[in-house]
Write an enzyme that holds these catalytic residues in place. Structure first.
Site, PDB file in Angstrom:
ATOM      1  CG  HIS A   1      -2.248   0.312   1.005  1.00  0.00           C
ATOM      2  ND1 HIS A   1      -2.986  -0.646   0.168  1.00  0.00           N
ATOM      3  CD2 HIS A   1      -3.240   0.999   1.100  1.00  0.00           C
ATOM      4  CE1 HIS A   1      -4.451  -0.211   0.225  1.00  0.00           C
ATOM      5  NE2 HIS A   1      -4.360   0.763   0.661  1.00  0.00           N
TER       6      HIS A   1
ATOM      7  CG  ASP B   1      -6.980   7.893  -2.802  1.00  0.00           C
ATOM      8  OD1 ASP B   1      -7.345   6.511  -2.790  1.00  0.00           O
ATOM      9  OD2 ASP B   1      -7.864   8.560  -3.397  1.00  0.00           O
ATOM     10  N   GLY B   2      -5.101   5.422  -4.068  1.00  0.00           N
ATOM     11  CA  GLY B   2      -5.287   4.755  -5.650  1.00  0.00           C
ATOM     12  C   GLY B   2      -4.737   3.526  -5.319  1.00  0.00           C
ATOM     13  CG  ASN B   3      -2.335   2.366  -2.274  1.00  0.00           C
ATOM     14  OD1 ASN B   3      -1.056   2.235  -2.675  1.00  0.00           O
ATOM     15  ND2 ASN B   3      -2.672   3.160  -1.545  1.00  0.00           N
ATOM     16  N   GLY B   4      -5.893   0.494  -4.728  1.00  0.00           N
ATOM     17  CA  GLY B   4      -6.625  -0.502  -5.126  1.00  0.00           C
ATOM     18  C   GLY B   4      -6.746  -1.076  -6.549  1.00  0.00           C
ATOM     19  NE  ARG B   5      -9.088   3.801  -7.422  1.00  0.00           N
ATOM     20  CZ  ARG B   5      -9.167   4.974  -7.174  1.00  0.00           C
ATOM     21  NH1 ARG B   5      -9.948   5.844  -7.944  1.00  0.00           N
ATOM     22  NH2 ARG B   5      -8.796   5.511  -6.026  1.00  0.00           N
ATOM     23  CG  LEU B   6      -2.138   2.505  -8.830  1.00  0.00           C
ATOM     24  CD1 LEU B   6      -1.172   3.391  -8.319  1.00  0.00           C
ATOM     25  CD2 LEU B   6      -1.962   2.592 -10.418  1.00  0.00           C
ATOM     26  CG  HIS B   7      -4.535  -4.639  -5.989  1.00  0.00           C
ATOM     27  ND1 HIS B   7      -3.608  -6.011  -5.889  1.00  0.00           N
ATOM     28  CD2 HIS B   7      -5.759  -5.134  -5.877  1.00  0.00           C
ATOM     29  CE1 HIS B   7      -4.630  -7.043  -5.868  1.00  0.00           C
ATOM     30  NE2 HIS B   7      -5.914  -6.587  -5.992  1.00  0.00           N
ATOM     31  NE  ARG B   8      -9.625  -2.984  -8.748  1.00  0.00           N
ATOM     32  CZ  ARG B   8      -9.748  -2.618  -7.470  1.00  0.00           C
ATOM     33  NH1 ARG B   8      -9.414  -3.215  -6.301  1.00  0.00           N
ATOM     34  NH2 ARG B   8     -10.129  -1.326  -7.161  1.00  0.00           N
TER      35      ARG B   8
END
Length: 515
Positions: free
Chosen positions: A339, A343-350
């Site tokens: 992480h 902000d933005g970690n979830g979308r970058l993860h996918r």
């Protein structure tokens, strides 16, 4: 007594570290080492013990072995058992090596200089800690594989002449998640999903495939925002879909990740861009005090540069040799546990899932698997997978709240994010990719075939603009092929009864002929 030893190895118990055992048994291997040396590491998903009966079985996350499997009740015995029967847990091994110091491992090598387990441990000590043991290079012994490829996924491997081993670890000391072989993963790898997808689209006309790809791309982008609880305007969804469509073209490094974060955030007036400069967590805040209530605590901000370098190295090396879906799971879930951004970690993860699949040529050209939309449909399973590690990690992170409602991590946690068991994550991602191939891709191409045929038939009967044709088709799909009274009275009041009946018949016949 080994250096750093704090208590004797355990005898037979029925509960181990709060975890019930299927029967009273003696913890061995990693379980025994974690307990005896009080290692501050996430307890492995599966542990081993010696039961009283002559029966080997698995139950309740325990592998129960027979008395004849009982190892020597010392450091060497339990380490050898772990490597032989349990594979590699790099977090446990590194914590143990730090606790005991160099001499016990050097003594094991001196006692069995040609022994495969001793040489593997010697290599792992120097590889994980970056410290050279006071030992001469190995002169004899068949080259041994560091990772048992029958137990865990590995890469080709380069020879280490000093230890006479082949380093087939799927990563570097900076980032090396491990994935166990399971019947499900072996079946998925053998199935060849990438080849299936290419065969599936081979018979789809080019124009239809282009429209299918565009829809799936937009669907994935929208779903990725929805997973985060966001409902952004259409232009922002389209911008992110364009980024996903270009995944795999540039290698992953810090600069690229920061570029992607700027795109995904858009309005950054209230968000710090770039790597975090303070702690981070996922969870809630106490309604009265504002104190953090974390479900997951991110890597310390001081460790982020080295962790991101580890991810980048993995992307350049191991990710090129592992099965693409396995590599995508390790990289993407490793990123989300770290992480690194505010902000933005979830979308970058996918995004990283798409990056690896595209970079490795797993996707058919021009096509993106809508993994995010499948994740959205399976959101509870997704959270369970994320928690499969976060729940075991959280008790080991020592933290205190800050006056800004954040967390300050007090202990060294970097290794928790370098080495984790990515088996559940790989199984979940394979299930998602398989569903896109088995369900989503055929469903979307079938939908467009039906829509195109319906549109041609209706336009031959009535001159109707595309906007109303789209609405008409949507109403029929939503109402099992019938036009509702509301639709007949409002949007399509100009249709005669005969025309409405004919349109319903056209829809039914096309559905039947293409079904």
């Amino acid at each position: 007594m080994e250096q750093g030893r704090r208590k004797p190895f355990s005898g037979a118990v029925s509960i181990f570290h709060g975890r019930w055992m299927p029967e009273t048994a003696i913890p061995v291997g990693y379980a025994a080492l974690i307990d005896a040396f009080e290692l501050p590491v996430p307890v492995p998903i599966n542990l081993s013990a010696i039961g009283p009966r002559h029966k080997v079985y698995e139950a309740e996350s325990w592998n129960i072995y027979t008395p004849r499997h009982q190892p020597g009740n010392d450091l060497a015995g339990h380490l050898t058992f772990a490597l032989r029967y349990e594979g590699l847990d790099l977090a446990v091994l590194k914590a143990l090596f730090r606790k005991i110091g160099p001499e016990p491992i050097a003594d094991m090598v001196r006692a069995a200089p040609t022994g495969a387990y001793a040489r593997r441990l010697w290599f792992l000590y120097e590889w994980l800690l970056g410290i050279r043991l006071d030992l001469p290079d190995a002169a004899q012994g068949t080259y041994a594989l560091v990772v048992d490829p029958d137990r865990q996924f590995a890469v080709g491997g380069a020879s280490s002449t000093r230890h006479r081993v082949k380093n087939n670890l799927p990563g570097t000391p900076a980032f090396c998640p491990m994935i166990f072989r399971t019947p499900a993963l072996d079946a998925f790898v053998a199935r060849g999903l990438g080849d299936e997808a290419r065969q599936l689209i081979a018979e789809v006309p080019a124009d239809l495939l282009a429209r299918t790809a565009a829809f799936l791309l937009l669907k994935d982008s929208r779903s990725s925002f929805q997973i985060e609880g966001e409902d952004p305007p259409q232009d922002r969804i389209q911008r992110w879909s364009q980024v996903i469509g270009e995944a795999g073209r540039r290698p992953i490094d810090r600069a690229e990740l920061e570029r992607l974060q700027r795109i995904v955030i858009g309005d950054a007036r209230f968000v710090h861009l770039g790597l975090r400069v303070e702690g981070g967590f996922i969870g809630e805040h106490d309604r009265l005090s504002g104190a953090p209530i974390p479900d997951h605590i991110s890597a310390r901000h001081e460790d982020l540069p080295s962790l991101i370098d580890g991810l980048a190295s993995f992307d350049r090396s191991a990710a090129q040799h592992l099965d693409p879906v396995l590599a995508a799971a390790a990289l993407a879930f490793g990123f989300v546990y770290i992480h690194p951004f505010e902000d933005g970690n979830g979308r970058l993860h996918r995004y990283l899932i798409h990056h690896v699949l595209a970079e490795r040529g797993f996707n058919p050209p021009g096509l993106v698997f809508p993994v995010s939309s499948v994740i959205l449909d399976r959101i509870d399973a997704y959270r369970t997978v994320l928690e499969s590690y976060s729940r075991r990690l959280l008790p080991l992170v020592h933290w205190q709240p800050t006056d800004r409602g954040n967390v300050a991590v007090l202990n060294d946690t970097a290794d928790f994010y370098r080495y984790f068991d990515a088996t559940p994550h790989a199984e979940f991602l394979f299930e998602c990719v398989a569903r896109t191939i088995d369900v989503d891709l055929p469903a979307e191409t079938a939908f467009l075939r039906i829509y195109d045929a319906f549109k041609i038939e209706v336009q031959q009967m009535i001159d109707m603009p595309d906007r109303l044709l789209d609405l008409l088709f949507r109403f029929l799909r939503q109402n099992e092929g019938r036009l509702s009274k509301r639709a007949r009275d409002k949007e399509f009041s100009a249709l005669s009864d005969a025309e409405a009946a004919r349109i319903e018949t056209i829809y039914a016949e096309i559905r039947q002929s293409t079904g």
